[in-house]
Design an enzyme around this catalytic site. Structure first.
Site, PDB file in Angstrom:
ATOM      1  N   ASP A  93       1.984   0.922  -9.576  1.00  0.00           N
ATOM      2  CA  ASP A  93       0.661   0.311  -9.460  1.00  0.00           C
ATOM      3  C   ASP A  93       0.696  -1.144  -9.925  1.00  0.00           C
ATOM      4  OD1 ASP A  93      -2.175   0.457  -8.911  1.00  0.00           O
ATOM      5  OD2 ASP A  93      -2.496   0.459 -11.070  1.00  0.00           O
ATOM      6  N   ASP A 120      -5.852  -0.381  -3.524  1.00  0.00           N
ATOM      7  CA  ASP A 120      -5.380  -0.242  -4.903  1.00  0.00           C
ATOM      8  C   ASP A 120      -6.463   0.358  -5.796  1.00  0.00           C
ATOM      9  OD1 ASP A 120      -3.284  -0.997  -7.005  1.00  0.00           O
ATOM     10  OD2 ASP A 120      -5.059  -1.996  -7.771  1.00  0.00           O
ATOM     11  N   HIS A 121      -7.671  -0.180  -5.720  1.00  0.00           N
ATOM     12  CA  HIS A 121      -8.757   0.328  -6.560  1.00  0.00           C
ATOM     13  C   HIS A 121      -9.175   1.739  -6.141  1.00  0.00           C
ATOM     14  CE1 HIS A 121      -8.944  -3.368  -8.620  1.00  0.00           C
ATOM     15  NE2 HIS A 121      -9.597  -4.060  -7.711  1.00  0.00           N
ATOM     16  N   ASN A 166       0.824  -1.214   0.000  1.00  0.00           N
ATOM     17  CA  ASN A 166       0.000   0.000   0.000  1.00  0.00           C
ATOM     18  C   ASN A 166       0.856   1.262   0.000  1.00  0.00           C
ATOM     19  OD1 ASN A 166      -2.324  -1.522   0.032  1.00  0.00           O
ATOM     20  ND2 ASN A 166      -2.598  -1.411   2.248  1.00  0.00           N
ATOM     21  N   ASP A 223       2.673  -3.349  -6.996  1.00  0.00           N
ATOM     22  CA  ASP A 223       2.202  -3.434  -5.612  1.00  0.00           C
ATOM     23  C   ASP A 223       1.619  -4.815  -5.307  1.00  0.00           C
ATOM     24  OD1 ASP A 223      -0.103  -3.157  -7.098  1.00  0.00           O
ATOM     25  OD2 ASP A 223      -0.820  -1.356  -6.078  1.00  0.00           O
ATOM     26  N   ARG A 247       2.257 -10.412  -2.945  1.00  0.00           N
ATOM     27  CA  ARG A 247       2.444 -11.865  -3.037  1.00  0.00           C
ATOM     28  C   ARG A 247       3.843 -12.271  -2.581  1.00  0.00           C
ATOM     29  NH1 ARG A 247      -0.832 -10.624  -7.427  1.00  0.00           N
ATOM     30  NH2 ARG A 247       0.900 -10.308  -8.886  1.00  0.00           N
ATOM     31  N   ASP A 297      -6.718   4.025  -7.672  1.00  0.00           N
ATOM     32  CA  ASP A 297      -6.943   4.050  -9.124  1.00  0.00           C
ATOM     33  C   ASP A 297      -8.114   4.953  -9.498  1.00  0.00           C
ATOM     34  OD1 ASP A 297      -4.851   2.344  -9.591  1.00  0.00           O
ATOM     35  OD2 ASP A 297      -6.088   0.536  -9.736  1.00  0.00           O
TER      36      ASP A 297
END
Length: 398
Positions: free
Chosen positions: A111, A132-133, A64, A114, A119, A136
């Site tokens: 982006d 994330d969204h 993040n 991330d 992972r 965006d």
């Protein structure tokens, strides 16, 4: 501690922000798994660069943090451009376009990695997906403004309005079809290709100057700036045909409903209300508020869009109904009422008031949402821990 084993007590200042999600929504959030399908044209070659870039990112940097840093760079570079071109008709210094190209490229790269960092550190979670969204959604607004400034689209107000809001609409539709199908689908031409195209536009304005877009093409008798606009129109038709094919063919819920069991058309009310209000206020303004202050106008409605998009994302993740009533509509409502009463207060003043209200409302909602989820899942928003929630990702390529 396992996710969902009981949320940590919230500090008093956090409680003041409110808790947007109910206990039932939080329980459903625990079962959410990120699911994506498809691969765009530029993704395979860029994956090589992103994988190389990832090796330079220390393990202790949270995903993040990477996302937020990229967003901050993108917002800063665009705000510099807005400072020089508030009416989208001016020509900014060449370095501002180069700065925007660099800022957008950095944002795209960060982006993209991330999720890889999540992972890599075993810190994938619903919180990361939401964050994330959410970033965006805000970046979408700024990219549209920056690109419009780069080609001086303010000389064509109607096209400027179209290009300012079409990105919001397409972003919303992408998550609308996800809310219906349960899978985030990427087309052959998607956000990565759009971002690359915008970087090229910024570079052309850097070396050719923004005035180059006023060149009239022989035979066609149209200005050069109309070509990228026509590209946007083509992208809208192509993408939305795919989105609505999924939406109108029924969802994964009962009787072809959404993932939350609601009508597949219900999310259209929210984006429809935003666009209708934006058009009405634009066309009925006695002081030409959009033509005179297009950046501020788009940013205000962009904050409304960002919050509504965030609510759509979390509605999908928690399998919940999406409600139309929202305090973020107070801002546009003030402009609408001011016009109804024949501009009792100067529209520019009301626009600034609306901007303050909507931006704070959006930021408070997003902050409270992230804090509530982080407490419930026992996650840190900006710290990486190997004791975090297990990986919650499922991706398949069509």
């Amino acid at each position: 501690m396992a996710a969902g084993a009981g949320a940590r007590p919230a500090p008093r200042w956090v409680k003041a922000l409110g808790e947007p999600l109910s206990a039932a929504q939080l329980r459903r959030l625990e079962d959410h798994r990120y699911s994506a399908a498809g691969e765009s044209l530029f993704e395979p070659p860029l994956q090589l660069f992103w994988t190389w870039l990832l090796q330079w990112i220390p393990l202790w940097i949270a995903p993040n943090t990477i996302t937020l840093f990229g967003l901050a760079i993108n917002l800063f570079t665009t705000l510099v451009l807005i400072f020089y071109c508030p009416t989208v008709t001016e020509e900014a210094p060449y370095w501002t376009y180069l700065l925007c190209a660099l800022g957008l490229f950095i944002y795209q790269s960060l982006d993209a990695i991330d999720g890889k960092q999540a992972r890599r550190t075993n810190s994938c979670s619903p919180l990361g997906e939401l964050f994330d969204h959410g970033c965006d959604s805000l970046s979408t607004v700024f990219m549209a403004i920056g690109a419009s400034i780069a080609v001086r689209l303010g000389t064509h107000p109607d096209w400027l309005f179209f290009c300012s809001f079409v990105g919001m609409f397409m972003f919303y539709c992408a998550h609308w079809q996800t809310y219906v199908s349960g899978v985030l689908r990427f087309g052959r031409v998607d956000v990565t290709e759009i971002q690359v195209a915008l970087v090229i536009v910024f570079l052309l304005s850097t070396f050719g100057g923004a005035m180059m877009w006023d060149y009239t093409i022989p035979i066609l008798e149209i200005k050069l700036k109309i070509l990228p606009v026509l590209g946007v129109v083509g992208g809208l038709i192509f993408s939305c045909s795919n989105y609505f094919h999924v939406i109108l063919h029924g969802g994964v819920g009962k009787n072809g409903s959404t993932i939350a069991g609601t009508s597949v058309l219900s999310p259209g009310l929210h984006i429809g209300l935003i666009i209708i209000l934006a058009i009405m206020i634009y066309k009925k303004s006695a002081t030409n508020v959009f033509e005179k202050h297009p950046c501020l106008y788009t940013l205000m409605f962009g904050c409304v869009f960002a919050k509504v998009a965030q609510k759509l994302v979390i509605a999908h993740m928690t399998k919940s109904e999406l409600y139309l009533q929202d305090t973020v509509f107070i801002g546009p409502g003030l402009l609408f009422l001011d016009q109804y009463f024949n501009n009792f207060i100067d529209e520019y003043v009301v626009l600034w008031i609306a901007m303050v209200i909507t931006s704070f409302d959006m930021m408070i909602y997003f902050s409270s949402l992230c804090l509530q989820i982080s407490r419930h899942l026992h996650l840190s928003i900006f710290k990486t821990s190997y004791q975090q929630a297990p990986e919650q990702v499922h991706k398949h390529i069509d």
